[in-house]
Design a protein around this motif. Structure first.
Motif, mmCIF file in Angstrom:
data_model
loop_
_atom_site.group_PDB
_atom_site.id
_atom_site.type_symbol
_atom_site.label_atom_id
_atom_site.label_comp_id
_atom_site.label_asym_id
_atom_site.label_seq_id
_atom_site.Cartn_x
_atom_site.Cartn_y
_atom_site.Cartn_z
ATOM 1 N N TRP A 4 0.766 -1.269 -0.078
ATOM 2 C CA TRP A 4 0.118 0.203 0.014
ATOM 3 C C TRP A 4 0.829 1.366 0.191
ATOM 4 C CZ3 TRP A 4 -1.234 4.195 3.283
ATOM 5 C CH2 TRP A 4 -2.357 4.779 2.935
ATOM 6 N N THR A 5 0.612 2.219 -0.763
ATOM 7 C CA THR A 5 1.548 3.386 -0.896
ATOM 8 C C THR A 5 0.780 4.620 -0.668
ATOM 9 O OG1 THR A 5 1.036 3.552 -3.256
ATOM 10 C CG2 THR A 5 2.947 2.167 -2.675
ATOM 11 N N GLY A 6 -0.372 4.406 -0.181
ATOM 12 C CA GLY A 6 -1.127 5.734 0.015
ATOM 13 C C GLY A 6 -1.824 6.163 -1.096
ATOM 14 N N GLN A 7 -1.978 5.458 -2.010
ATOM 15 C CA GLN A 7 -2.793 6.046 -3.132
ATOM 16 C C GLN A 7 -4.241 5.407 -3.552
ATOM 17 O OE1 GLN A 7 -1.044 7.939 -5.583
ATOM 18 N NE2 GLN A 7 0.520 7.805 -4.020
ATOM 19 N N ALA A 8 -4.512 4.357 -2.703
ATOM 20 C CA ALA A 8 -5.769 3.800 -2.719
ATOM 21 C C ALA A 8 -6.482 3.877 -1.302
ATOM 22 C CB ALA A 8 -5.447 2.243 -3.183
ATOM 23 N N PRO A 9 -8.182 3.836 -1.160
ATOM 24 C CA PRO A 9 -8.778 3.887 -0.034
ATOM 25 C C PRO A 9 -8.320 2.915 0.853
ATOM 26 C CG PRO A 9 -10.243 3.985 -1.778
ATOM 27 C CD PRO A 9 -8.787 3.697 -2.627
ATOM 28 N N LEU A 10 -8.579 2.765 2.251
ATOM 29 C CA LEU A 10 -7.838 2.064 3.127
ATOM 30 C C LEU A 10 -8.783 1.893 4.179
ATOM 31 C CD1 LEU A 10 -4.516 1.296 4.415
ATOM 32 C CD2 LEU A 10 -6.132 1.920 6.090
ATOM 33 N N VAL A 11 -9.221 0.609 4.852
ATOM 34 C CA VAL A 11 -10.103 0.497 5.701
ATOM 35 C C VAL A 11 -9.733 -0.387 6.632
ATOM 36 C CG1 VAL A 11 -12.282 -0.586 6.448
ATOM 37 C CG2 VAL A 11 -12.265 0.772 4.338
ATOM 38 N N ASP A 12 -9.549 0.249 8.152
ATOM 39 C CA ASP A 12 -9.350 -0.878 9.279
ATOM 40 C C ASP A 12 -10.569 -1.159 9.898
ATOM 41 O OD1 ASP A 12 -8.403 -2.148 11.265
ATOM 42 O OD2 ASP A 12 -6.785 -1.216 11.694
ATOM 43 N N PRO A 13 -11.221 -2.269 10.012
ATOM 44 C CA PRO A 13 -12.476 -2.397 10.613
ATOM 45 C C PRO A 13 -12.274 -2.780 11.982
ATOM 46 C CG PRO A 13 -12.202 -4.280 9.333
ATOM 47 C CD PRO A 13 -11.081 -3.350 9.230
ATOM 48 N N MET A 14 -10.972 -3.066 12.367
ATOM 49 C CA MET A 14 -10.754 -3.613 13.819
ATOM 50 C C MET A 14 -9.583 -2.587 14.475
ATOM 51 S SD MET A 14 -11.636 -7.528 13.910
ATOM 52 C CE MET A 14 -11.292 -7.990 12.000
ATOM 53 N N CYS A 15 -9.874 -1.274 14.324
ATOM 54 C CA CYS A 15 -8.710 -0.493 14.445
ATOM 55 C C CYS A 15 -7.978 -0.330 15.852
ATOM 56 C CB CYS A 15 -9.025 0.689 13.825
ATOM 57 S SG CYS A 15 -10.110 1.886 14.915
ATOM 58 N N GLY A 16 -8.637 -0.779 16.908
ATOM 59 C CA GLY A 16 -8.185 -0.412 18.129
ATOM 60 C C GLY A 16 -7.744 1.058 18.576
ATOM 61 N N ALA A 17 -6.758 1.204 18.938
ATOM 62 C CA ALA A 17 -6.344 2.502 19.135
ATOM 63 C C ALA A 17 -5.679 3.363 17.710
ATOM 64 C CB ALA A 17 -5.248 2.535 20.141
ATOM 65 N N GLY A 18 -6.171 2.490 16.688
ATOM 66 C CA GLY A 18 -6.074 3.556 15.689
ATOM 67 C C GLY A 18 -4.445 3.397 15.056
ATOM 68 N N THR A 19 -3.650 2.397 15.425
ATOM 69 C CA THR A 19 -2.200 2.623 14.886
ATOM 70 C C THR A 19 -2.223 2.428 13.330
ATOM 71 O OG1 THR A 19 -1.647 1.439 17.093
ATOM 72 C CG2 THR A 19 0.201 2.081 15.579
ATOM 73 N N ILE A 20 -2.748 1.559 12.708
ATOM 74 C CA ILE A 20 -2.813 1.109 11.355
ATOM 75 C C ILE A 20 -3.307 2.329 10.636
ATOM 76 C CG2 ILE A 20 -3.344 -0.194 9.667
ATOM 77 C CD1 ILE A 20 -3.153 -2.750 11.283
ATOM 78 N N PRO A 21 -4.181 2.731 10.730
ATOM 79 C CA PRO A 21 -4.803 3.977 10.055
ATOM 80 C C PRO A 21 -4.214 5.268 10.282
ATOM 81 C CG PRO A 21 -6.568 3.128 11.422
ATOM 82 C CD PRO A 21 -5.504 2.295 11.583
ATOM 83 N N ILE A 22 -3.709 5.385 11.587
ATOM 84 C CA ILE A 22 -2.826 6.602 11.776
ATOM 85 C C ILE A 22 -1.476 6.348 10.942
ATOM 86 C CG2 ILE A 22 -1.379 7.958 13.428
ATOM 87 C CD1 ILE A 22 -3.638 7.360 15.563
#
Ligand SMILES: C[S@@+](CC[C@H](N)C(=O)[O-])C[C@H]1O[C@@H](n2cnc3c(N)ncnc32)[C@H](O)[C@@H]1O
Length: 399
Positions: free
Chosen positions: A196-214
């Motif tokens: 993933w390079t930041g060019q496509a939409p991203l979903v984390d449906p179990m994000c906890g404290a949000g580390t992956i989406p942040i």
């Protein structure tokens, strides 16, 4: 330390992340090679500053102070006194030593540490508090002391100076934690290993404290980890306390990184979790990281996600069980993840940080392994799969 003087540098990583760190360095124009435990290169002070500020997957960067052979304490003292300690510590500075001795005549780590401290004081003058400790990088947020790492192997002694201070893992934004948080550099590694390079939409449906989406938002906005703390100010690094620290050079490195930051992510990044407390933690962390406007946060169960339009990536770190009695519920959760992916995310890429193949298989997506490492001592892998464009109700791709 003169700007042109080459330093022998090593970016330390968790096992399995070596090639990713080398790739990150290569992208900075640095010719680094992956080795067991990290990536090695000969570099300039400018590269050392940039590596600390920019590396997403490394835990710390260390610089070689010197190397010699010693089979007696007399030899150890003689060589240790000639090392250029004065480049790394000022008089009165607190110093920590981590000594490991393997397969060597000098095996008493405490006694080696004592001689090393005496050698530093001989060269630099009186030190502040000194401390010898057992090797451990777990949960270390750093202290003000300059850390030296001393390794004896087959009577060869290698001395390195830590250049980072607190582990690079700690960007400074994550003060609120939910259950089983992922280290920031592992979350970045999951994203980078997945492609993933930041060019496509991203979903984390179990994000906890949000580390992956942040971390995803930081990648998408080109915010380097060293500028991802509160206020966007660069964090402290050990090298900034060194006598030869070149403030003008550092300012230039920071300014160039700051100039690359994009005003917005450019792609939707959705983060949700069924636990409202986790979403509150994620909100606070995202705000401190300066990426809150880039995230769509929602407290909702996996089954209720509302993905953005377009084809993107689901990247998540679902729970994996260690306690007896959890396995049935977890199998159901992974099966539900597969159903949601087939129902709502046709053609999407699914990336999971997973600890159990038996759980992965419940998703019913064909996965390939992108990375193998450890998380909190548990062997884990990053797997990447593709949700078929069109699927039948049974979950099988339509002919
Ligand atoms: C291993 S944790 C994720 C940790 C996260 N990567 C972080 O860094 O904080 C797994 C998360 O999955 C969430 N979860 C479990 N079952 C869920 C479900 N059915 N729907 C949504 N979230 C769920 C939990 O609340 C937990 O926050």
């Amino acid at each position: 330390m003169p700007r042109s003087q080459p330093l022998s540098l090593f970016a330390v990583t968790a096992p399995g992340l070596e090639a990713l760190a080398a790739r990150e360095l290569n992208a900075l124009g640095i010719v680094a090679t992956p080795e067991d435990g990290g990536a090695v290169w000969q570099g300039t002070p400018e590269q050392l500053y940039a590596a600390n500020l920019r590396l997403r997957t490394a835990s710390r960067v260390i610089a070689r102070v010197g190397e010699f052979r010693a089979r007696t304490f007399f030899e150890l003292e003689r060589h240790a006194r000639t090392l250029p300690w004065q480049h790394f510590v000022t008089p009165g500075r607190a110093v920590r030593l981590r000594v490991t001795c393997r397969k060597s005549k000098l095996y008493h780590e405490g006694a080696v540490a004592e001689r090393m401290l005496a050698a530093i004081e001989h060269r630099v003058g009186a030190l502040g508090a000194t401390e010898a400790e057992k090797w451990s990088d777990d949960e270390e947020e750093g202290t003000d002391a300059q850390l030296f790492i001393v390794r004896f192997l087959h009577d060869r002694c290698t001395v390195s100076a830590d250049t980072s201070g607190a582990l690079l893992t700690y960007r400074g934004y994550r003060q609120a934690l939910a259950k089983a948080p992922l280290r920031e550099n592992l979350a970045a590694a999951v994203l980078l290993a997945s492609g993933w390079t930041g060019q496509a939409p991203l979903v984390d449906p179990m994000c906890g404290a949000g580390t992956i989406p942040i971390e995803a938002a930081l990648i998408a906005r080109r915010i380097v980890p060293g500028l991802a703390g509160p206020g966007g100010e660069p964090r402290r690094y050990a090298f900034r306390e060194w006598p030869g620290f070149d403030r003008a050079l550092w300012t230039g490195v920071v300014q160039r990184a700051a100039a690359e930051i994009l005003p917005a992510a450019g792609v939707p990044i959705h983060a949700s979790d069924r636990d409202a407390g986790a979403i509150e933690a994620a909100r606070g962390n995202a705000e401190r990281a300066g990426v809150l406007p880039d995230l769509q946060l929602a407290a909702r169960p996996l089954s209720a996600i509302e993905p953005p339009p377009g084809v993107g990536w689901l990247v998540s770190n679902p729970p994996y069980g260690v306690r007896v009695g959890e396995s049935e519920a977890l199998r159901n959760l992974y099966a539900a993840l597969g159903r949601v992916a087939r129902g709502k995310l046709p053609g999407w890429t699914v990336v999971l940080l997973s600890a159990e193949r038996s759980l992965e298989s419940q998703v019913k997506v064909r996965f390939t392994e992108a990375l193998r490492t450890r998380n909190g001592g548990i062997p884990v892998r990053v797997v990447v799969g593709q949700v078929p464009e069109t699927v039948s109700a049974s979950g099988r791709p339509r002919a």
